[in-house]
Design a protein around this motif. Sequence first.
Motif, mmCIF file in Angstrom:
data_model
loop_
_atom_site.group_PDB
_atom_site.id
_atom_site.type_symbol
_atom_site.label_atom_id
_atom_site.label_comp_id
_atom_site.label_asym_id
_atom_site.label_seq_id
_atom_site.Cartn_x
_atom_site.Cartn_y
_atom_site.Cartn_z
ATOM 1 N N VAL A 1 37.730 -5.112 -39.395
ATOM 2 C CA VAL A 1 36.954 -5.343 -40.615
ATOM 3 C C VAL A 1 36.679 -6.831 -40.778
ATOM 4 C CG1 VAL A 1 36.922 -5.113 -43.121
ATOM 5 C CG2 VAL A 1 38.004 -3.342 -41.720
ATOM 6 N N GLN A 2 35.440 -7.142 -41.087
ATOM 7 C CA GLN A 2 35.014 -8.511 -41.338
ATOM 8 C C GLN A 2 34.911 -8.702 -42.853
ATOM 9 O OE1 GLN A 2 31.612 -9.223 -38.951
ATOM 10 N NE2 GLN A 2 31.819 -11.431 -38.966
ATOM 11 N N ASP A 3 35.588 -9.713 -43.378
ATOM 12 C CA ASP A 3 35.648 -9.927 -44.820
ATOM 13 C C ASP A 3 34.704 -11.057 -45.224
ATOM 14 O OD1 ASP A 3 36.270 -10.220 -47.466
ATOM 15 O OD2 ASP A 3 38.439 -10.345 -47.175
ATOM 16 N N PHE A 4 33.654 -10.720 -45.964
ATOM 17 C CA PHE A 4 32.663 -11.719 -46.355
ATOM 18 C C PHE A 4 33.259 -12.768 -47.289
ATOM 19 C CE2 PHE A 4 29.037 -13.374 -48.775
ATOM 20 C CZ PHE A 4 28.182 -13.719 -47.736
ATOM 21 N N ALA A 5 34.311 -12.406 -48.015
ATOM 22 C CA ALA A 5 34.907 -13.345 -48.963
ATOM 23 C C ALA A 5 35.568 -14.528 -48.261
ATOM 24 C CB ALA A 5 35.931 -12.620 -49.842
ATOM 25 N N LYS B 1 33.800 -32.408 -46.705
ATOM 26 C CA LYS B 1 35.172 -31.938 -46.847
ATOM 27 C C LYS B 1 35.643 -31.512 -45.464
ATOM 28 C CE LYS B 1 38.034 -28.638 -49.406
ATOM 29 N NZ LYS B 1 38.049 -27.586 -50.448
ATOM 30 N N PRO B 2 36.803 -31.965 -45.005
ATOM 31 C CA PRO B 2 37.266 -31.609 -43.661
ATOM 32 C C PRO B 2 37.374 -30.093 -43.477
ATOM 33 C CG PRO B 2 38.587 -33.393 -44.553
ATOM 34 C CD PRO B 2 37.705 -32.896 -45.678
ATOM 35 N N TYR B 3 36.988 -29.637 -42.291
ATOM 36 C CA TYR B 3 37.040 -28.209 -41.974
ATOM 37 C C TYR B 3 38.450 -27.657 -42.165
ATOM 38 C CZ TYR B 3 36.661 -23.955 -39.062
ATOM 39 O OH TYR B 3 36.702 -22.665 -38.582
ATOM 40 N N LYS B 4 39.470 -28.415 -41.794
ATOM 41 C CA LYS B 4 40.856 -27.957 -41.959
ATOM 42 C C LYS B 4 41.159 -27.659 -43.422
ATOM 43 C CE LYS B 4 43.555 -29.519 -38.005
ATOM 44 N NZ LYS B 4 44.728 -30.315 -37.567
ATOM 45 N N ASP B 5 40.617 -28.471 -44.323
ATOM 46 C CA ASP B 5 40.842 -28.245 -45.754
ATOM 47 C C ASP B 5 40.116 -26.997 -46.226
ATOM 48 O OD1 ASP B 5 42.301 -30.554 -45.676
ATOM 49 O OD2 ASP B 5 40.834 -31.788 -46.750
ATOM 50 N N ARG B 6 38.911 -26.768 -45.704
ATOM 51 C CA ARG B 6 38.164 -25.554 -46.071
ATOM 52 C C ARG B 6 38.909 -24.304 -45.584
ATOM 53 N NH1 ARG B 6 33.517 -26.512 -48.451
ATOM 54 N NH2 ARG B 6 32.361 -28.440 -48.041
ATOM 55 N N LEU B 7 39.443 -24.373 -44.371
ATOM 56 C CA LEU B 7 40.226 -23.254 -43.845
ATOM 57 C C LEU B 7 41.447 -22.979 -44.710
ATOM 58 C CD1 LEU B 7 40.378 -23.544 -39.928
ATOM 59 C CD2 LEU B 7 39.555 -21.598 -41.275
ATOM 60 N N ALA B 8 42.154 -24.033 -45.054
ATOM 61 C CA ALA B 8 43.368 -23.885 -45.862
ATOM 62 C C ALA B 8 43.052 -23.271 -47.223
ATOM 63 C CB ALA B 8 44.044 -25.245 -46.037
ATOM 64 N N ALA B 9 41.950 -23.714 -47.827
ATOM 65 C CA ALA B 9 41.555 -23.173 -49.131
ATOM 66 C C ALA B 9 41.190 -21.692 -49.031
ATOM 67 C CB ALA B 9 40.383 -23.971 -49.690
ATOM 68 N N ALA B 10 40.460 -21.326 -47.970
ATOM 69 C CA ALA B 10 40.068 -19.922 -47.779
ATOM 70 C C ALA B 10 41.292 -19.050 -47.533
ATOM 71 C CB ALA B 10 39.091 -19.808 -46.612
ATOM 72 N N ARG B 11 42.232 -19.543 -46.759
ATOM 73 C CA ARG B 11 43.452 -18.771 -46.477
ATOM 74 C C ARG B 11 44.278 -18.547 -47.734
ATOM 75 N NH1 ARG B 11 44.705 -22.050 -40.851
ATOM 76 N NH2 ARG B 11 43.390 -20.715 -39.519
ATOM 77 N N LYS B 12 44.351 -19.564 -48.552
ATOM 78 C CA LYS B 12 45.107 -19.446 -49.795
ATOM 79 C C LYS B 12 44.425 -18.469 -50.748
ATOM 80 C CE LYS B 12 47.068 -22.138 -53.596
ATOM 81 N NZ LYS B 12 47.209 -23.493 -54.200
ATOM 82 N N ALA B 13 43.099 -18.572 -50.858
ATOM 83 C CA ALA B 13 42.354 -17.717 -51.784
ATOM 84 C C ALA B 13 42.363 -16.257 -51.360
ATOM 85 C CB ALA B 13 40.915 -18.217 -51.908
ATOM 86 N N GLN B 14 42.263 -15.995 -50.053
ATOM 87 C CA GLN B 14 42.132 -14.624 -49.560
ATOM 88 C C GLN B 14 43.433 -14.054 -49.007
ATOM 89 O OE1 GLN B 14 39.371 -13.056 -50.268
ATOM 90 N NE2 GLN B 14 38.607 -14.983 -51.106
ATOM 91 N N ASN B 15 44.457 -14.878 -48.913
ATOM 92 C CA ASN B 15 45.736 -14.438 -48.355
ATOM 93 C C ASN B 15 45.537 -13.779 -46.990
ATOM 94 O OD1 ASN B 15 48.520 -14.031 -48.218
ATOM 95 N ND2 ASN B 15 48.413 -12.048 -49.263
ATOM 96 N N ALA B 16 44.760 -14.443 -46.151
ATOM 97 C CA ALA B 16 44.457 -13.933 -44.809
ATOM 98 C C ALA B 16 44.339 -15.104 -43.854
ATOM 99 C CB ALA B 16 43.163 -13.128 -44.824
ATOM 100 N N ARG B 17 44.591 -14.846 -42.566
ATOM 101 C CA ARG B 17 44.518 -15.907 -41.562
ATOM 102 C C ARG B 17 43.083 -16.325 -41.292
ATOM 103 N NH1 ARG B 17 47.580 -19.970 -39.728
ATOM 104 N NH2 ARG B 17 46.877 -20.647 -37.683
ATOM 105 N N ASP B 18 42.200 -15.333 -41.195
ATOM 106 C CA ASP B 18 40.781 -15.614 -40.967
ATOM 107 C C ASP B 18 39.980 -14.404 -41.391
ATOM 108 O OD1 ASP B 18 38.183 -16.449 -39.320
ATOM 109 O OD2 ASP B 18 39.533 -18.168 -39.307
#
Length: 297
Positions: free
Chosen positions: A136-140, A101-118
């Motif tokens: 703060v580092q967010d493990f999620a 799965k492209p890294y860009k897609d994984r980033l986009a999914a994580a941002r949507k799920a966590q409502n955070a940039r990184d």
Amino acid sequence: MVEKNKPQERPRGGWLSRFAPGVRKIVSRRDTPDNLWVKDPDTGEMLYRSDLEASLWVTPSGRHMRIGARDRLRFTFDDGEYEVIDTPEVAEDPLKFSDGKPYKDRLAAARKAQNARDVMSIGVGAIDGTETVAIVQDFAFMGGSLGMAAGEAFIAAAREAVARDLPLVCFTAAGGARMQEGALSLMQMARTTLAIQELKAARLPYVVVLTDPTTGGVTASYAMLGDVHLAEPGALIGFAGPRVIEATIREKLPPGFQRAEYLQEKGMVDRVTTRAELPGVLGRILSMLMDGRRRAA
């Protein structure tokens, strides 16, 4: 003519609506949150979500459950009030990486799920009366992995602390480096270490709070370079995981190995502190360190 043996049409909505019209609407699934109950990972007991939130996400069994960056900052700063500091933007997917799965897609999914940039969030506020910069580092968010965005955010937090003449507190939670960024991720270990040197040059305190889990390159860099190291109860802290170590040395590890209490006993952690106690303990430590700095100036 009436047809015989014709099956009667059943009222829609099931038996409950026939005896109590309107009840179905009252107890509609839409009115019941899907996350009303949370399972205790230790006992299997179902816990009422609002009770868990009131207890700062600490279960009756004492398990300090993982929490997001917003809750962490809210629980830490006085009255839950703080100023948000924007994290720097970085180049995305410089290696054009894909693991199926492209890294860009994984980033986009994580941002949507966590409502955070990184993975990193930065706030400035008072901790038990002492103005502080906290990161703060967010493990999620992708397992709290250390990548370029996390490294830049840490550097930005350190420089914000120097610019404001304030101490820095870092809450760590990570599974290691972000593999999708390769060597660029590993470089953040050195870059964050240099940022800590800027704090030391300015004679500003750097305090680390180790949360569950803190592992990999994060443990091998900024997580273990604090002036004081606190840890939440039961937090897993180490470089490689216990299963990897056991498979390598082919020996059974001691009970509690790599847990916060074990590391306190061995001198790697200064104090294991419950989530409810953390703001007060941090406040006293930061006040003492800042007062010592002022006296020495």
